[in-house]
Enzyme design. Structure first.
Site, PDB file in Angstrom:
ATOM      1  CG  HIS A 181      91.936 -54.079  11.410  1.00 10.59           C
ATOM      2  ND1 HIS A 181      91.484 -55.337  11.113  1.00 10.59           N
ATOM      3  CD2 HIS A 181      91.118 -53.233  10.731  1.00 10.59           C
ATOM      4  CE1 HIS A 181      90.441 -55.266  10.308  1.00 10.59           C
ATOM      5  NE2 HIS A 181      90.211 -53.998  10.054  1.00 10.59           N
ATOM      6  CG  HIS A 218      92.047 -57.195   5.507  1.00 10.36           C
ATOM      7  ND1 HIS A 218      92.731 -57.999   6.366  1.00 10.36           N
ATOM      8  CD2 HIS A 218      91.825 -56.034   6.184  1.00 10.36           C
ATOM      9  CE1 HIS A 218      92.922 -57.362   7.507  1.00 10.36           C
ATOM     10  NE2 HIS A 218      92.396 -56.160   7.422  1.00 10.36           N
ATOM     11  CB  CYS A 247      98.670 -60.705   2.379  1.00  6.62           C
ATOM     12  SG  CYS A 247      99.893 -61.929   2.858  1.00  6.62           S
ATOM     13  CG  HIS A 299      88.240 -59.933   8.971  1.00  6.96           C
ATOM     14  ND1 HIS A 299      89.016 -59.858   7.838  1.00  6.96           N
ATOM     15  CD2 HIS A 299      89.005 -59.469   9.985  1.00  6.96           C
ATOM     16  CE1 HIS A 299      90.206 -59.385   8.172  1.00  6.96           C
ATOM     17  NE2 HIS A 299      90.224 -59.144   9.463  1.00  6.96           N
ATOM     18  CD  GLU A 308      91.882 -63.284   5.141  1.00  2.65           C
ATOM     19  OE1 GLU A 308      92.545 -62.629   5.964  1.00  2.65           O
ATOM     20  OE2 GLU A 308      92.032 -64.510   4.975  1.00  2.65           O
ATOM     21  CG  ASN A 362      96.492 -60.475  13.912  1.00  3.51           C
ATOM     22  OD1 ASN A 362      97.428 -60.405  14.692  1.00  3.51           O
ATOM     23  ND2 ASN A 362      96.218 -59.499  13.050  1.00  3.51           N
TER      24      ASN A 362
HETATM   25  S1  SF4 Z   1      98.684 -62.233   8.835  1.00  2.24           S
HETATM   26 FE1  SF4 Z   1      99.404 -63.639   7.261  1.00  2.24          FE
HETATM   27  S2  SF4 Z   1      97.930 -63.427   5.592  1.00  2.24           S
HETATM   28 FE2  SF4 Z   1      97.635 -61.663   6.939  1.00  2.24          FE
HETATM   29  S3  SF4 Z   1      98.916 -60.094   6.046  1.00  2.24           S
HETATM   30 FE3  SF4 Z   1     100.158 -61.145   7.584  1.00  2.24          FE
HETATM   31  S4  SF4 Z   1     101.272 -62.735   6.415  1.00  2.24           S
HETATM   32 FE4  SF4 Z   1      99.572 -62.009   5.150  1.00  2.24          FE
END
Ligand code: SF4
Length: 270
Positions: free
Chosen positions: A37, A69, A91, A119, A121, A212
């Site tokens: 994003h 995601h 990830c 979202h 994910e 985030n």
């Molecule tokens: S925020 Fe955490 S879960 Fe998401 S891509 Fe980064 S390390 Fe991986």
């Protein structure tokens, strides 16, 4: 203007790895939705032939990238059964959440996924389950009727929101919780809150649709005046009137060069 940068900010392990690996792909490839994003990174990747699609029917490359995601088992099966080469950049921490959720359902728990309903994910985790229950805020658990509840949480959720929901679920008789908020998220939230206490203004750098990043904005706003920008071009002179020290933090999908430009511009121009 004096600028202090949060101890933990910007690219996390998963995003860094995904961007590096996507950049090294030879030839064209498609991603479902943007790889991360962050519009600046997505534009750079597009120049290298890594472009986003929203439906498999729109694919114009033989390789499909699964982004950080993740994607549901159903979607992965569909992509591979149609003969595409899959480059899986999910990830590993997201994969772990998917596994926990499936395992909980297998042993009879109603799986509660704490996270944003729309979202990618969360959608992928939920799509692997027969009867998922997605919870965004504490009030959402009121609709739960089962006694046996298994909980997983979107890797980039707010630590505080998670704690409030778990507290409310404490009334249920059998609750098994996997706290799957990843370390990078925790570190970014903790160091942003710590910094916000010490400065006159917080600047959070990151994509407007980055979950985030939005949570860093919410967290800092509760402590100090906070502005959310995508790049240094969004900075406005009047924000800095009467301020001496400015804190800067950035979401996990914001590249270092974008953060550096913001810091430099505040130091030199305001
Ligand atoms: S925020 Fe955490 S879960 Fe998401 S891509 Fe980064 S390390 Fe991986």
């Amino acid at each position: 203007m004096q600028v202090k940068l949060a101890k933990h900010s910007g690219f996390c392990f998963g995003v860094k790895k995904a961007v590096e690996e996507a950049s090294n792909v030879k030839g064209k490839a498609n991603t479902f939705g943007p790889l991360i994003h962050n519009p600046q990174v997505v534009q750079e990747l597009a120049k290298k032939g890594i472009t986003k699609i929203d439906r498999l029917e729109d694919a114009d490359a033989s390789s499909i990238i699964i982004r950080t995601h993740g994607a549901s088992d159903k979607l992965i099966h569909e992509i591979s059964s149609k003969g595409y080469n899959i480059i899986d950049l999910t990830c590993p921490f997201v994969k772990k959440v998917q596994e926990y959720a499936k395992d909980l359902e297998k042993v009879g728990y109603r799986v509660v996924v704490i996270g944003e309903k729309d979202h990618p994910e969360v959608l992928a985790i939920a799509d692997n389950l027969k009867n998922p229950f997605v919870v965004e805020k504490p009030e959402d658990v009121d609709g739960l009727v089962e006694d046996k509840i298994g909980v997983v949480v979107q890797t980039t959720q707010s630590v505080q929101n998670f704690a409030e929901i778990i507290k409310k679920l404490g009334k249920w008789s059998d609750v098994k919780v996997h706290n799957t908020i990843c370390n990078a998220t925790k570190e970014r939230q903790e160091s942003a809150a710590e910094l916000a206490e010490k400065v006159d203004l917080m600047i959070v750098v990151g994509g407007k649709s980055s979950g985030n990043t939005k949570r860093l904005v919410e967290l800092c706003s509760g402590i100090k005046e906070t502005k959310h920008i995508e790049t240094d071009d969004d900075l406005q002179r009047e924000w800095f009137d009467g301020k001496n020290v400015v804190g800067v933090t950035a979401g996990a999908s914001t590249p270092d060069w974008v953060i550096r430009r913001v810091v430099k511009r505040i130091e030199n121009e305001f």
